[in-house]
Design a protein around this motif. Structure first.
Motif, mmCIF file in Angstrom:
data_model
loop_
_atom_site.group_PDB
_atom_site.id
_atom_site.type_symbol
_atom_site.label_atom_id
_atom_site.label_comp_id
_atom_site.label_asym_id
_atom_site.label_seq_id
_atom_site.Cartn_x
_atom_site.Cartn_y
_atom_site.Cartn_z
ATOM 1 N N UNK A 1 2.760 -23.869 -10.976
ATOM 2 C CA UNK A 1 4.103 -24.206 -11.408
ATOM 3 C C UNK A 1 4.078 -25.275 -12.495
ATOM 4 N N UNK A 2 3.176 -26.209 -12.390
ATOM 5 C CA UNK A 2 3.093 -27.279 -13.373
ATOM 6 C C UNK A 2 2.686 -26.750 -14.744
ATOM 7 N N UNK A 3 1.787 -25.774 -14.773
ATOM 8 C CA UNK A 3 1.329 -25.227 -16.050
ATOM 9 C C UNK A 3 2.496 -24.575 -16.779
ATOM 10 N N UNK A 4 3.331 -23.858 -16.049
ATOM 11 C CA UNK A 4 4.493 -23.204 -16.654
ATOM 12 C C UNK A 4 5.431 -24.251 -17.259
ATOM 13 N N UNK A 5 5.639 -25.357 -16.558
ATOM 14 C CA UNK A 5 6.523 -26.409 -17.048
ATOM 15 C C UNK A 5 5.937 -27.066 -18.293
ATOM 16 N N UNK A 6 4.639 -27.318 -18.292
ATOM 17 C CA UNK A 6 3.989 -27.943 -19.449
ATOM 18 C C UNK A 6 4.055 -27.016 -20.652
ATOM 19 N N UNK A 7 3.801 -25.731 -20.453
ATOM 20 C CA UNK A 7 3.867 -24.774 -21.558
ATOM 21 C C UNK A 7 5.295 -24.634 -22.096
ATOM 22 N N UNK A 8 6.267 -24.670 -21.208
ATOM 23 C CA UNK A 8 7.660 -24.582 -21.648
ATOM 24 C C UNK A 8 8.038 -25.781 -22.506
ATOM 25 N N UNK A 9 7.713 -26.980 -22.036
ATOM 26 C CA UNK A 9 8.029 -28.184 -22.806
ATOM 27 C C UNK A 9 7.256 -28.230 -24.118
ATOM 28 N N UNK A 10 6.029 -27.761 -24.103
ATOM 29 C CA UNK A 10 5.242 -27.727 -25.335
ATOM 30 C C UNK A 10 5.863 -26.763 -26.344
ATOM 31 N N UNK A 11 6.318 -25.614 -25.873
ATOM 32 C CA UNK A 11 6.971 -24.645 -26.753
ATOM 33 C C UNK A 11 8.257 -25.186 -27.345
#
Length: 52
Positions: free
Chosen positions: A1-11
């Motif tokens: 779940x954390x990876x998805x959040x980090x990728x979303x914020x990075x995008x």
């Protein structure tokens, strides 16, 4: 779940950075995407109208 959040914020951060540093290129990218959607919708409409 954390990876998805980090990728979303990075995008989101990348899009914001691109928008503020190169607004002309960002506008061209959006215009190109919208032209592609318009062309696809027009092609689909022509296909359906030729079925009848």
């Amino acid at each position: 779940m954390q990876v998805k959040k980090v990728l979303s914020y990075s995008g989101i951060g990348f899009v914001a950075f691109f928008l503020f540093t190169r607004p002309g290129d960002a506008a061209n990218a959006v215009r190109g995407a919208m032209d592609t959607v318009y062309t696809a919708a027009d092609s689909l409409a022509q296909f359906v109208s030729h079925l009848s």
